[in-house]
Motif scaffolding. Sequence first.
Motif, PDB file in Angstrom:
ATOM      1  N   ASP A 125     -63.544 -23.110  35.005  1.00 23.69           N
ATOM      2  CA  ASP A 125     -64.434 -21.350  34.212  1.00 23.69           C
ATOM      3  C   ASP A 125     -65.352 -21.761  33.326  1.00 23.69           C
ATOM      4  O   ASP A 125     -65.515 -22.507  32.971  1.00 23.69           O
ATOM      5  CB  ASP A 125     -62.707 -21.087  33.288  1.00 23.69           C
ATOM      6  CG  ASP A 125     -62.520 -20.165  32.575  1.00 23.69           C
ATOM      7  OD1 ASP A 125     -63.858 -18.236  33.423  1.00 23.69           O
ATOM      8  OD2 ASP A 125     -63.197 -19.990  31.344  1.00 23.69           O
ATOM      9  N   TYR A 126     -66.056 -20.298  32.829  1.00 27.64           N
ATOM     10  CA  TYR A 126     -66.623 -20.711  31.646  1.00 27.64           C
ATOM     11  C   TYR A 126     -66.966 -19.877  30.480  1.00 27.64           C
ATOM     12  O   TYR A 126     -66.792 -20.904  29.963  1.00 27.64           O
ATOM     13  CB  TYR A 126     -68.454 -19.807  32.487  1.00 27.64           C
ATOM     14  CG  TYR A 126     -69.305 -20.134  31.661  1.00 27.64           C
ATOM     15  CD1 TYR A 126     -69.768 -20.726  31.859  1.00 27.64           C
ATOM     16  CD2 TYR A 126     -69.978 -19.134  31.178  1.00 27.64           C
ATOM     17  CE1 TYR A 126     -71.290 -21.333  30.786  1.00 27.64           C
ATOM     18  CE2 TYR A 126     -70.961 -19.095  30.205  1.00 27.64           C
ATOM     19  CZ  TYR A 126     -71.558 -20.760  30.076  1.00 27.64           C
ATOM     20  OH  TYR A 126     -72.632 -20.590  29.610  1.00 27.64           O
ATOM     21  N   ASP A 127     -66.309 -19.076  30.136  1.00 33.78           N
ATOM     22  CA  ASP A 127     -66.344 -18.320  28.973  1.00 33.78           C
ATOM     23  C   ASP A 127     -65.289 -18.988  28.345  1.00 33.78           C
ATOM     24  O   ASP A 127     -64.192 -19.066  29.070  1.00 33.78           O
ATOM     25  CB  ASP A 127     -66.645 -17.131  29.130  1.00 33.78           C
ATOM     26  CG  ASP A 127     -67.972 -16.362  29.233  1.00 33.78           C
ATOM     27  OD1 ASP A 127     -68.786 -16.468  28.598  1.00 33.78           O
ATOM     28  OD2 ASP A 127     -68.083 -16.074  30.515  1.00 33.78           O
ATOM     29  N   ILE A 133     -65.890 -18.739  22.831  1.00 36.00           N
ATOM     30  CA  ILE A 133     -66.399 -17.303  22.490  1.00 36.00           C
ATOM     31  C   ILE A 133     -67.185 -16.944  21.451  1.00 36.00           C
ATOM     32  O   ILE A 133     -67.128 -17.641  20.380  1.00 36.00           O
ATOM     33  CB  ILE A 133     -64.737 -16.508  22.846  1.00 36.00           C
ATOM     34  CG1 ILE A 133     -63.904 -17.111  24.222  1.00 36.00           C
ATOM     35  CG2 ILE A 133     -64.967 -15.104  22.154  1.00 36.00           C
ATOM     36  CD1 ILE A 133     -64.352 -16.428  25.577  1.00 36.00           C
ATOM     37  N   VAL A 134     -68.302 -16.037  21.549  1.00 30.49           N
ATOM     38  CA  VAL A 134     -69.122 -15.449  21.071  1.00 30.49           C
ATOM     39  C   VAL A 134     -69.034 -13.665  21.096  1.00 30.49           C
ATOM     40  O   VAL A 134     -68.881 -13.008  21.596  1.00 30.49           O
ATOM     41  CB  VAL A 134     -70.981 -15.965  20.884  1.00 30.49           C
ATOM     42  CG1 VAL A 134     -70.399 -17.373  20.944  1.00 30.49           C
ATOM     43  CG2 VAL A 134     -71.362 -15.802  22.230  1.00 30.49           C
ATOM     44  N   SER A 163     -66.477 -17.827  37.526  1.00 27.76           N
ATOM     45  CA  SER A 163     -66.584 -16.945  35.993  1.00 27.76           C
ATOM     46  C   SER A 163     -66.013 -15.972  36.866  1.00 27.76           C
ATOM     47  O   SER A 163     -66.332 -15.423  37.963  1.00 27.76           O
ATOM     48  CB  SER A 163     -67.710 -17.509  36.357  1.00 27.76           C
ATOM     49  OG  SER A 163     -67.658 -16.116  34.671  1.00 27.76           O
ATOM     50  N   GLY A 164     -65.182 -14.950  35.758  1.00 31.29           N
ATOM     51  CA  GLY A 164     -65.667 -13.715  36.254  1.00 31.29           C
ATOM     52  C   GLY A 164     -67.200 -12.824  35.881  1.00 31.29           C
ATOM     53  O   GLY A 164     -67.155 -11.823  36.077  1.00 31.29           O
ATOM     54  N   GLU A 246     -70.724  -4.543  31.177  1.00 33.91           N
ATOM     55  CA  GLU A 246     -71.296  -5.517  31.418  1.00 33.91           C
ATOM     56  C   GLU A 246     -71.739  -5.591  33.092  1.00 33.91           C
ATOM     57  O   GLU A 246     -70.651  -5.206  33.807  1.00 33.91           O
ATOM     58  CB  GLU A 246     -71.482  -6.761  30.809  1.00 33.91           C
ATOM     59  CG  GLU A 246     -71.937  -7.967  31.900  1.00 33.91           C
ATOM     60  CD  GLU A 246     -71.428  -9.055  31.168  1.00 33.91           C
ATOM     61  OE1 GLU A 246     -70.301  -9.203  30.340  1.00 33.91           O
ATOM     62  OE2 GLU A 246     -71.727 -10.048  31.698  1.00 33.91           O
ATOM     63  N   ASN A 248     -71.291  -6.787  36.608  1.00 36.04           N
ATOM     64  CA  ASN A 248     -70.794  -8.584  36.975  1.00 36.04           C
ATOM     65  C   ASN A 248     -70.590  -8.100  38.174  1.00 36.04           C
ATOM     66  O   ASN A 248     -70.383  -9.189  39.354  1.00 36.04           O
ATOM     67  CB  ASN A 248     -69.335  -9.037  36.480  1.00 36.04           C
ATOM     68  CG  ASN A 248     -69.469  -9.006  35.229  1.00 36.04           C
ATOM     69  OD1 ASN A 248     -70.746  -9.596  34.805  1.00 36.04           O
ATOM     70  ND2 ASN A 248     -68.811  -9.366  34.604  1.00 36.04           N
ATOM     71  N   SER A 253     -67.295  -5.085  33.299  1.00 33.22           N
ATOM     72  CA  SER A 253     -66.564  -5.557  31.993  1.00 33.22           C
ATOM     73  C   SER A 253     -66.637  -4.308  31.144  1.00 33.22           C
ATOM     74  O   SER A 253     -68.172  -4.211  30.998  1.00 33.22           O
ATOM     75  CB  SER A 253     -66.913  -6.788  31.514  1.00 33.22           C
ATOM     76  OG  SER A 253     -66.438  -7.631  32.790  1.00 33.22           O
ATOM     77  N   HIS A 255     -66.665  -3.711  27.394  1.00 35.45           N
ATOM     78  CA  HIS A 255     -66.704  -4.833  26.075  1.00 35.45           C
ATOM     79  C   HIS A 255     -65.777  -4.192  24.551  1.00 35.45           C
ATOM     80  O   HIS A 255     -66.503  -3.134  24.204  1.00 35.45           O
ATOM     81  CB  HIS A 255     -67.152  -6.110  25.705  1.00 35.45           C
ATOM     82  CG  HIS A 255     -67.454  -7.305  26.868  1.00 35.45           C
ATOM     83  ND1 HIS A 255     -66.964  -7.669  27.295  1.00 35.45           N
ATOM     84  CD2 HIS A 255     -68.394  -7.215  27.676  1.00 35.45           C
ATOM     85  CE1 HIS A 255     -67.338  -8.724  26.981  1.00 35.45           C
ATOM     86  NE2 HIS A 255     -68.564  -8.458  28.347  1.00 35.45           N
ATOM     87  N   ARG A 257     -65.422  -6.318  21.885  1.00 29.72           N
ATOM     88  CA  ARG A 257     -64.567  -6.910  20.753  1.00 29.72           C
ATOM     89  C   ARG A 257     -65.618  -6.884  19.521  1.00 29.72           C
ATOM     90  O   ARG A 257     -64.765  -6.706  18.520  1.00 29.72           O
ATOM     91  CB  ARG A 257     -65.335  -8.449  21.351  1.00 29.72           C
ATOM     92  CG  ARG A 257     -65.335  -9.165  20.789  1.00 29.72           C
ATOM     93  CD  ARG A 257     -65.602 -10.990  20.693  1.00 29.72           C
ATOM     94  NE  ARG A 257     -65.042 -11.247  21.865  1.00 29.72           N
ATOM     95  CZ  ARG A 257     -63.795 -11.575  21.587  1.00 29.72           C
ATOM     96  NH1 ARG A 257     -63.773 -12.288  20.342  1.00 29.72           N
ATOM     97  NH2 ARG A 257     -63.025 -12.267  22.566  1.00 29.72           N
ATOM     98  N   ARG A 287     -60.091 -11.010  27.604  1.00 28.70           N
ATOM     99  CA  ARG A 287     -60.199 -11.489  26.463  1.00 28.70           C
ATOM    100  C   ARG A 287     -61.459 -10.152  25.103  1.00 28.70           C
ATOM    101  O   ARG A 287     -62.540 -10.133  25.704  1.00 28.70           O
ATOM    102  CB  ARG A 287     -61.001 -12.517  26.544  1.00 28.70           C
ATOM    103  CG  ARG A 287     -60.237 -13.865  26.314  1.00 28.70           C
ATOM    104  CD  ARG A 287     -60.698 -15.446  26.022  1.00 28.70           C
ATOM    105  NE  ARG A 287     -60.338 -15.595  24.889  1.00 28.70           N
ATOM    106  CZ  ARG A 287     -60.858 -16.357  24.162  1.00 28.70           C
ATOM    107  NH1 ARG A 287     -60.943 -17.468  24.896  1.00 28.70           N
ATOM    108  NH2 ARG A 287     -60.322 -17.181  22.774  1.00 28.70           N
ATOM    109  N   GLU A 291     -61.233  -4.684  32.466  1.00 27.21           N
ATOM    110  CA  GLU A 291     -62.507  -5.295  33.969  1.00 27.21           C
ATOM    111  C   GLU A 291     -61.802  -4.603  34.713  1.00 27.21           C
ATOM    112  O   GLU A 291     -60.741  -3.505  35.146  1.00 27.21           O
ATOM    113  CB  GLU A 291     -61.899  -6.546  33.956  1.00 27.21           C
ATOM    114  CG  GLU A 291     -62.804  -7.598  32.704  1.00 27.21           C
ATOM    115  CD  GLU A 291     -63.271  -9.034  32.668  1.00 27.21           C
ATOM    116  OE1 GLU A 291     -64.080  -9.064  33.354  1.00 27.21           O
ATOM    117  OE2 GLU A 291     -62.296  -9.514  33.096  1.00 27.21           O
ATOM    118  N   LYS A 300     -58.646 -15.635  41.787  1.00 29.04           N
ATOM    119  CA  LYS A 300     -59.742 -17.125  41.046  1.00 29.04           C
ATOM    120  C   LYS A 300     -59.321 -17.994  42.043  1.00 29.04           C
ATOM    121  O   LYS A 300     -59.190 -19.061  42.420  1.00 29.04           O
ATOM    122  CB  LYS A 300     -59.681 -17.060  40.275  1.00 29.04           C
ATOM    123  CG  LYS A 300     -60.685 -16.663  38.923  1.00 29.04           C
ATOM    124  CD  LYS A 300     -60.455 -17.249  37.333  1.00 29.04           C
ATOM    125  CE  LYS A 300     -61.570 -16.592  37.010  1.00 29.04           C
ATOM    126  NZ  LYS A 300     -62.356 -16.777  35.570  1.00 29.04           N
TER     127      LYS A 300
END
Length: 383
Positions: A125-127, A133-134, A163-164, A246, A248, A253, A255, A257, A287, A291, A300
Amino acid sequence: MDLKTNHTAPVITDPVPIGKSRLGVHSSLLPYSPPGAVFSSNLFLTIPRKKTGILDDIRSSTWLDAMKSSSPPHKRINKDYNNELASPDVDVAYRAWMLKFPSALGSFDRITNFAKGKRIALFLDYDGTLSPIVDNPDCAFMHNAMRKAVKMVAKYFPTAIISGRSRDKVYEFVGLKELYYAGSHGMDIMGPVRQSNDHPNCIKSTDKQGKEVNLFQPASEFLPMINEVFSSLVENTKEIAGAKVENNKFCVSVHYRNVDEKSWTTVAQCVNDVIKDYPRLRLSHGRKVLEVRPVIDWDKGKAVTFLLESLGLSDSEDVLPIYVGDDRTDEDAFKVLREGTYGYGILVSSMPKESNAFYSLKDTTEVMEFLRSLVAWKKSSAL
Ligand SMILES: O=P(O)(O)OC[C@H]1O[C@H](O[C@H]2O[C@H](CO)[C@@H](O)[C@H](O)[C@H]2O)[C@H](O)[C@@H](O)[C@@H]1O
């Protein structure tokens, strides 16, 4: 059938409570199989609509709880989590959890013993797995040391990133041509050309180096719809400070956060206001992200199976697939490996979490160490 009235997009709710049987699969870990879902002959799912109103759902504590529990604050993990781990209660809970999900580093000999005589295929997976996580999703860069570790591991084992993110975006972050890439939670796979690959959604294409590849995009017909929804979501959330949408490619997505917690319900409301008119789209939690994705029977886990077949590695006797991931969408892949009893899922988490994985790694640093260990083992076993 009236597709616009009383439709509520199904939502994945809280993680499975700690203590549930490890082999039991909670419905929240089955994002494409909500209760009552019926599989049609193609990839589409028919999902019965709920009778309750959309507003009721969003204002319910389930929604907010799911939004709150979707990811621990990453700053706490990066900066203070070590201190927190030092507290006896957290330490005891984490250690108890690790009895169920042992460290893949601590169990490295066991893993490699099992891998003897087999070909390891690696899925990453990527993130949260290759990059920490940022706050800003556009700045989730991979450290050079991690890039080097991934490059090395791909030299010895067939390696794919699932990845997502959009496939282009994840390629931009990783920048390694020796890997296979699947974006949009597996709905956009670029893999090797195989004579036997006669799946209806496969088309021949060329990669950035001009090499012939197979492109598998089971949700291609959703592209105009996703773009339309993306624009509406950008418009609808523009007044919410910190919200970010975002694109994708085959999913979107939203977000939250960086949104004040008091406005999370507003974010959820905005998203639902848009997707309520799209019964062929559904919503899931990641996270600190909502989505929006097509209602198709693809995830996946299916992407792992597809890639193994494309790579000529679907003979489970000789192959050991290993999947490393941190998020709920990775559970579909863990589940495929667990149910097939032929591979290992490794969950990246610094907190106890229910999972279908077999092993765990605490953070991206441990992921890097694990990749390096695989390379060292492969080199030494070739001597
Ligand atoms: O499947 P993945 O590669 O893990 O992608 C899942 C989502 O990851 C990204 O969002 C997450 O990471 C961001 C950067 O660290 C973070 O700011 C955000 O809160 C996380 O949800 C990505 O931006 C999403 O589009 C992916 O779906």
